[in-house]
Enzyme design. Structure first.
Site, short mmCIF file in Angstrom:
data_model
loop_
_atom_site.label_atom_id
_atom_site.label_comp_id
_atom_site.label_asym_id
_atom_site.label_seq_id
_atom_site.Cartn_x
_atom_site.Cartn_y
_atom_site.Cartn_z
N ASP A 70 0.87 -1.17 0.00
CA ASP A 70 0.00 0.00 0.00
C ASP A 70 0.91 1.23 0.00
OD1 ASP A 70 -1.53 2.19 0.76
OD2 ASP A 70 -2.70 1.10 2.24
N VAL A 71 0.90 1.98 -1.11
CA VAL A 71 1.87 3.09 -1.24
C VAL A 71 1.64 4.22 -0.25
CG1 VAL A 71 2.38 2.65 -3.68
CG2 VAL A 71 0.52 4.25 -3.06
N ASN A 127 2.63 5.41 -9.96
CA ASN A 127 1.41 5.42 -10.78
C ASN A 127 0.12 5.22 -9.99
OD1 ASN A 127 -0.15 4.78 -13.43
ND2 ASN A 127 -0.43 2.98 -12.14
N TYR A 180 -9.26 14.76 -6.16
CA TYR A 180 -8.39 14.23 -7.23
C TYR A 180 -7.58 15.35 -7.89
CZ TYR A 180 -7.14 11.43 -11.35
OH TYR A 180 -6.45 10.77 -12.34
N LYS A 214 -3.50 15.96 -7.95
CA LYS A 214 -2.72 16.05 -9.20
C LYS A 214 -2.04 17.41 -9.32
CE LYS A 214 -3.64 11.86 -10.64
NZ LYS A 214 -2.60 10.82 -10.60
C1 BGC Z 1 -9.06 10.67 -14.73
C2 BGC Z 1 -10.11 10.13 -15.68
C3 BGC Z 1 -10.52 11.20 -16.67
C4 BGC Z 1 -9.32 11.87 -17.31
C5 BGC Z 1 -9.71 13.04 -18.19
C6 BGC Z 1 -7.94 11.25 -15.53
O1 BGC Z 1 -6.92 11.70 -14.70
O2 BGC Z 1 -8.61 9.62 -13.87
O3 BGC Z 1 -11.23 9.68 -14.95
O4 BGC Z 1 -11.30 10.61 -17.69
O5 BGC Z 1 -8.43 12.31 -16.31
O6 BGC Z 1 -10.65 13.89 -17.58
#
Ligand code: BGC
Length: 270
Positions: free
Chosen positions: A68-69, A95, A168, A172
């Site tokens: 588990d990272v 990743n 998310y 990122k």
């Molecule tokens: C997400 C995907 C999405 C894509 C473009 C990715 O980083 O995990 O769910 O389709 O970005 O929006």
């Protein structure tokens, strides 16, 4: 195989989250390019082991390792597995990633923490351990010009805001600065740090966006190049970025997105 196909001969690579989607394709491509590969998985041991079997059958070297990272002790164990099996580590592809989507009002703290822990902290833990190992390794035994290379799997959402996915997109966005700051910090050690930012790639994580014709048609309005990406599109970029052909490349993000970041809605507007 020709030397071009064996661009990563004698390299030892760790690929996290390599039991599905982009990770499995990257691990396979690195292995076919000559690298010995640690195929990390969290819960799906079967596809990880099947990949190991495929690579061994093709004459390569690979091991599946559960970890588990987001857990410090697991990450140490993962790197130990690489040195135990193959004697060193030259390449990390960080990743592993998940989505726990919700609008802000409905997003639980657990949804937030899970995504930050795996997608951002997990990459920090793996990158930290990679740098420690790269620095400690015998310079004379390097298979590459660099002292080691790190590829962070980012996303177009390191720059494209994404409503309903703030955990998310925040992770990122963090990867974007982790990549650049770390690249600046370790360049003098001869270590390269880059990110790949995939757009919409056909994997289980975004199945809803491509599994029906209507969904795919809607998705394609965001992709100027006119097709969804395949995991192999990302895998080829990873092999190049890991190889000496990219030796002068550090601190950058390679977008593999069919133009998704080109503001396609401006083609006939604005
Ligand atoms: C997400 C995907 C999405 C894509 C473009 C990715 O980083 O995990 O769910 O389709 O970005 O929006």
């Amino acid at each position: 195989m020709s030397s071009q196909e064996q661009r990563l001969a004698h390299h030892v690579a760790i690929v996290t989250g390599a039991s599905s989607g982009i990770g499995i394709a990257v691990a396979e491509a690195l292995g076919l390019a000559g690298a010995a590969v640690i195929v990390n998985y969290h819960s799906q041991d079967k596809p990880a082991q099947e990949l190991v079997d495929r690579l061994e059958k093709a004459g390569g070297r690979a091991r599946a390792v559960k970890a588990d990272v987001s857990k410090e002790e697991d990450v140490l164990r993962l790197f130990d597995a690489a040195t135990d099996a193959f004697g060193r580590v030259d390449l990390l592809v960080a990743n592993s990633g998940v989505q726990k989507d919700a609008g802000i009002a409905e997003m639980t703290l657990a949804d937030w923490n899970t995504v930050i822990d795996i997608n951002l902290t997990g990459q920090f833990l793996c990158a930290r351990e990679a740098v420690r190992r790269f620095r400690a390794q015998d310079k004379a035994k390097r298979p590459a010009r660099s002292a080691g290379s790190i590829i962070a799997m980012s996303s177009v959402h390191e720059v494209i805001p994404w409503a309903g996915h703030i955990n998310y997109a925040s992770a990122k966005g963090g990867i974007r600065m982790l990549t650049r700051s770390l690249a600046q910090e370790v360049a003098a050690d001869g270590i390269r740090v880059n990110a790949i930012a995939p757009g919409a790639i056909r994997t289980p994580i975004n199945k809803e966006a491509w599994e029906t014709e209507a969904a795919l048609e809607k998705l394609l309005t965001l992709i100027p190049y006119g097709r969804i990406g395949e995991p192999e599109d990302v895998a080829r970029a990873a092999v190049w970025l890991a190889s000496d052909e990219a030796d002068y490349v550090t601190g950058t993000t390679l977008f593999v997105d069919g133009g998704m970041t080109l503001y396609p809605e401006f083609r006939d507007n604005g």
